[in-house]
Motif scaffolding. Sequence first.
Motif, PDB file in Angstrom:
ATOM      1  N   LYS A 127      40.807  26.701  42.580  1.00  0.00           N
ATOM      2  CA  LYS A 127      42.135  27.247  42.887  1.00  0.00           C
ATOM      3  C   LYS A 127      43.243  26.313  42.421  1.00  0.00           C
ATOM      4  CE  LYS A 127      44.697  29.340  46.705  1.00  0.00           C
ATOM      5  NZ  LYS A 127      44.672  29.676  48.149  1.00  0.00           N
ATOM      6  N   SER A 128      43.035  25.003  42.608  1.00  0.00           N
ATOM      7  CA  SER A 128      44.081  24.037  42.274  1.00  0.00           C
ATOM      8  C   SER A 128      44.361  23.984  40.777  1.00  0.00           C
ATOM      9  CB  SER A 128      43.691  22.642  42.769  1.00  0.00           C
ATOM     10  OG  SER A 128      42.490  22.230  42.161  1.00  0.00           O
ATOM     11  N   LYS A 129      43.378  24.388  39.997  1.00  0.00           N
ATOM     12  CA  LYS A 129      43.520  24.370  38.542  1.00  0.00           C
ATOM     13  C   LYS A 129      43.738  25.770  37.969  1.00  0.00           C
ATOM     14  CE  LYS A 129      40.732  20.205  37.747  1.00  0.00           C
ATOM     15  NZ  LYS A 129      39.575  19.636  37.002  1.00  0.00           N
ATOM     16  N   PHE A 130      43.794  26.768  38.818  1.00  0.00           N
ATOM     17  CA  PHE A 130      43.923  28.160  38.365  1.00  0.00           C
ATOM     18  C   PHE A 130      42.875  28.460  37.298  1.00  0.00           C
ATOM     19  CE2 PHE A 130      47.776  29.131  40.637  1.00  0.00           C
ATOM     20  CZ  PHE A 130      48.384  27.897  40.786  1.00  0.00           C
ATOM     21  N   SER A 131      41.650  27.995  37.538  1.00  0.00           N
ATOM     22  CA  SER A 131      40.616  28.170  36.521  1.00  0.00           C
ATOM     23  C   SER A 131      39.411  28.915  37.070  1.00  0.00           C
ATOM     24  CB  SER A 131      40.171  26.817  35.964  1.00  0.00           C
ATOM     25  OG  SER A 131      39.437  26.094  36.932  1.00  0.00           O
ATOM     26  N   PHE A 132      38.695  29.543  36.157  1.00  0.00           N
ATOM     27  CA  PHE A 132      37.487  30.299  36.507  1.00  0.00           C
ATOM     28  C   PHE A 132      36.569  30.220  35.290  1.00  0.00           C
ATOM     29  CE2 PHE A 132      35.058  32.901  39.143  1.00  0.00           C
ATOM     30  CZ  PHE A 132      34.688  34.108  38.549  1.00  0.00           C
TER      31      PHE A 132
ATOM     32  N   CYS B  79      37.461  36.970  30.151  1.00  0.00           N
ATOM     33  CA  CYS B  79      37.869  36.654  31.516  1.00  0.00           C
ATOM     34  C   CYS B  79      38.966  37.632  31.912  1.00  0.00           C
ATOM     35  CB  CYS B  79      38.390  35.220  31.560  1.00  0.00           C
ATOM     36  SG  CYS B  79      38.888  34.641  33.184  1.00  0.00           S
ATOM     37  N   ALA B  80      38.995  38.047  33.165  1.00  0.00           N
ATOM     38  CA  ALA B  80      40.012  39.010  33.606  1.00  0.00           C
ATOM     39  C   ALA B  80      40.376  38.751  35.056  1.00  0.00           C
ATOM     40  CB  ALA B  80      39.503  40.443  33.435  1.00  0.00           C
ATOM     41  N   VAL B  81      41.587  39.154  35.423  1.00  0.00           N
ATOM     42  CA  VAL B  81      42.037  39.058  36.811  1.00  0.00           C
ATOM     43  C   VAL B  81      42.587  40.409  37.243  1.00  0.00           C
ATOM     44  CG1 VAL B  81      42.619  36.624  36.520  1.00  0.00           C
ATOM     45  CG2 VAL B  81      44.408  38.341  36.308  1.00  0.00           C
ATOM     46  N   SER B  82      42.559  40.648  38.540  1.00  0.00           N
ATOM     47  CA  SER B  82      43.234  41.821  39.100  1.00  0.00           C
ATOM     48  C   SER B  82      43.958  41.379  40.362  1.00  0.00           C
ATOM     49  CB  SER B  82      42.238  42.948  39.394  1.00  0.00           C
ATOM     50  OG  SER B  82      41.423  42.633  40.499  1.00  0.00           O
ATOM     51  N   PRO B  83      45.006  42.103  40.737  1.00  0.00           N
ATOM     52  CA  PRO B  83      45.746  41.742  41.948  1.00  0.00           C
ATOM     53  C   PRO B  83      44.900  42.035  43.179  1.00  0.00           C
ATOM     54  CG  PRO B  83      46.545  43.821  41.074  1.00  0.00           C
ATOM     55  CD  PRO B  83      45.556  43.298  40.083  1.00  0.00           C
ATOM     56  N   PRO B  84      45.317  41.529  44.335  1.00  0.00           N
ATOM     57  CA  PRO B  84      44.540  41.773  45.554  1.00  0.00           C
ATOM     58  C   PRO B  84      44.510  43.249  45.961  1.00  0.00           C
ATOM     59  CG  PRO B  84      46.593  40.634  46.051  1.00  0.00           C
ATOM     60  CD  PRO B  84      46.457  40.650  44.567  1.00  0.00           C
ATOM     61  N   ILE B  85      45.517  44.014  45.535  1.00  0.00           N
ATOM     62  CA  ILE B  85      45.517  45.453  45.796  1.00  0.00           C
ATOM     63  C   ILE B  85      45.487  46.161  44.452  1.00  0.00           C
ATOM     64  CG2 ILE B  85      46.814  47.392  46.753  1.00  0.00           C
ATOM     65  CD1 ILE B  85      48.035  45.390  48.741  1.00  0.00           C
ATOM     66  N   GLY B  86      44.505  47.016  44.262  1.00  0.00           N
ATOM     67  CA  GLY B  86      44.389  47.694  42.982  1.00  0.00           C
ATOM     68  C   GLY B  86      43.418  46.969  42.076  1.00  0.00           C
ATOM     69  N   ASN B  87      42.753  47.701  41.203  1.00  0.00           N
ATOM     70  CA  ASN B  87      41.756  47.071  40.330  1.00  0.00           C
ATOM     71  C   ASN B  87      42.155  47.120  38.863  1.00  0.00           C
ATOM     72  OD1 ASN B  87      41.387  49.781  39.865  1.00  0.00           O
ATOM     73  ND2 ASN B  87      39.194  49.805  40.262  1.00  0.00           N
ATOM     74  N   MET B  88      43.458  47.159  38.576  1.00  0.00           N
ATOM     75  CA  MET B  88      43.912  47.086  37.184  1.00  0.00           C
ATOM     76  C   MET B  88      43.671  45.673  36.679  1.00  0.00           C
ATOM     77  SD  MET B  88      45.953  48.639  39.502  1.00  0.00           S
ATOM     78  CE  MET B  88      47.025  50.045  39.776  1.00  0.00           C
ATOM     79  N   LEU B  89      43.068  45.569  35.526  1.00  0.00           N
ATOM     80  CA  LEU B  89      42.637  44.279  34.996  1.00  0.00           C
ATOM     81  C   LEU B  89      43.602  43.742  33.944  1.00  0.00           C
ATOM     82  CD1 LEU B  89      38.891  45.252  34.573  1.00  0.00           C
ATOM     83  CD2 LEU B  89      39.771  43.589  36.216  1.00  0.00           C
ATOM     84  N   THR B  90      43.852  42.435  34.019  1.00  0.00           N
ATOM     85  CA  THR B  90      44.533  41.707  32.955  1.00  0.00           C
ATOM     86  C   THR B  90      43.488  40.818  32.297  1.00  0.00           C
ATOM     87  OG1 THR B  90      46.641  41.707  34.140  1.00  0.00           O
ATOM     88  CG2 THR B  90      46.356  40.073  32.388  1.00  0.00           C
TER      89      THR B  90
ATOM     90  N   ALA C 102      54.393  38.273  36.463  1.00  0.00           N
ATOM     91  CA  ALA C 102      53.322  38.969  35.740  1.00  0.00           C
ATOM     92  C   ALA C 102      52.120  38.042  35.579  1.00  0.00           C
ATOM     93  CB  ALA C 102      53.816  39.413  34.369  1.00  0.00           C
ATOM     94  N   GLN C 103      50.963  38.653  35.615  1.00  0.00           N
ATOM     95  CA  GLN C 103      49.740  37.876  35.445  1.00  0.00           C
ATOM     96  C   GLN C 103      49.487  37.619  33.970  1.00  0.00           C
ATOM     97  OE1 GLN C 103      46.619  39.788  38.365  1.00  0.00           O
ATOM     98  NE2 GLN C 103      47.947  41.343  37.533  1.00  0.00           N
ATOM     99  N   SER C 104      48.840  36.503  33.675  1.00  0.00           N
ATOM    100  CA  SER C 104      48.358  36.261  32.322  1.00  0.00           C
ATOM    101  C   SER C 104      47.066  35.474  32.421  1.00  0.00           C
ATOM    102  CB  SER C 104      49.389  35.520  31.472  1.00  0.00           C
ATOM    103  OG  SER C 104      49.580  34.212  31.955  1.00  0.00           O
ATOM    104  N   VAL C 105      46.230  35.605  31.393  1.00  0.00           N
ATOM    105  CA  VAL C 105      44.937  34.932  31.357  1.00  0.00           C
ATOM    106  C   VAL C 105      44.785  34.259  30.001  1.00  0.00           C
ATOM    107  CG1 VAL C 105      42.440  35.230  31.506  1.00  0.00           C
ATOM    108  CG2 VAL C 105      43.955  36.648  32.916  1.00  0.00           C
ATOM    109  N   SER C 106      44.371  32.995  30.000  1.00  0.00           N
ATOM    110  CA  SER C 106      44.166  32.257  28.761  1.00  0.00           C
ATOM    111  C   SER C 106      42.718  31.848  28.623  1.00  0.00           C
ATOM    112  CB  SER C 106      45.031  30.985  28.747  1.00  0.00           C
ATOM    113  OG  SER C 106      46.396  31.310  28.780  1.00  0.00           O
ATOM    114  N   GLN C 107      42.160  32.141  27.483  1.00  0.00           N
ATOM    115  CA  GLN C 107      40.826  31.651  27.156  1.00  0.00           C
ATOM    116  C   GLN C 107      40.988  30.721  25.963  1.00  0.00           C
ATOM    117  OE1 GLN C 107      38.973  35.990  27.756  1.00  0.00           O
ATOM    118  NE2 GLN C 107      37.429  34.468  27.283  1.00  0.00           N
TER     119      GLN C 107
END
Lengths: 113, 114
Positions: free
Chosen positions: A69-74, A91-102, A1-6
Motif C-alpha cells: 500500500k505504501s508504494k501503491f504497487s501490486f 495490471c488493472a484497478v477498479s474503484p471500491p464501488i463498481g467493477n469498471m477496470l483501468t 482519476a485512476q491510472s496504472v503504470s507497468q
Amino acid sequence: AQSVSQHNHHVILSEAASLELGCNYSYGGTVNLFWYVQYPGQHLQLLLKYFSGDPLVKGIKGFEAEFIKSKFSFNLRKPSVQWSDTAEYFCAVSPPIGNMLTFGGGTRLMVKP
Amino acid sequence: ETGVTQSPTHLIKTRGQQVTLRCSSQSGHNTVSWYQQALGQGPQFIFQYYREEENGRGNFPPRFSGLQFPNYSSELNVNALELDDSALYLCASSTSSGSSYEQYFGPGTRLTVT
C-alpha cells in the motif's frame, strides 16, 4: 482519476527463470487490484485479484502478487517461468464501488525454451 | 473460453461512417462493459450497462453510444468514425456491477478505419 503504470513493456526470459512484473497505480482511495493475462490468440483472462486481507495473493498457474500500500504497487511474480507463460500481462484497478477496470499498458513476456 | 461472444470478428470502415458492434454476455450475467484496446496499449473503459441502463462511462465522446437489451446482450455504436477509432473493441460481462464481480472478456472485434 485512476491510472496504472507497468514499467516493463517487453520482457524476455529463459525457462526456469524467476519473473517479476512491476505495476504501480495512482488513486486517492481504496482500490481493487487485478492481473489479467492474454495468451496468443486467446481472450483476456483473470490471473489473480486483491480486494482486502492478506496482501500476498496467489492466483492460477503458480502466479502470485504482493500489494504494498505504501508504494501503491501490486507486482506480479512467478518463481520459475515456463514456455507456456509467453503472453501479454495487464495490471488493472477498479474503484471500491463498481467493477469498471483501468488497465496498465501491458507487459509482453516471451519465455525462451 | 468464456461464454462471451462478439460479432463481427473483423470490420473495415471508412472515416465518417457509422459502425455497430455486438456482444452476447455469458449466461446469467446482467452487466456488460465495453473497452477499446488500441494497438500496443491496454484496454480503456468506454462504458458499462447494468440491467439496460448506462452505469458508468469513461473518457469517450458522445459519438460512442450503447444499448443493452432485455436478454442482456449489448451493442456499441460509433458515429462519425475517425482514424484513431481503429482498435480492438472488447466486451466483458459479469453477474453484477459490484466491485467483487469478475468480468469475463470476449474475443473482441477488430475495427479498422481507413
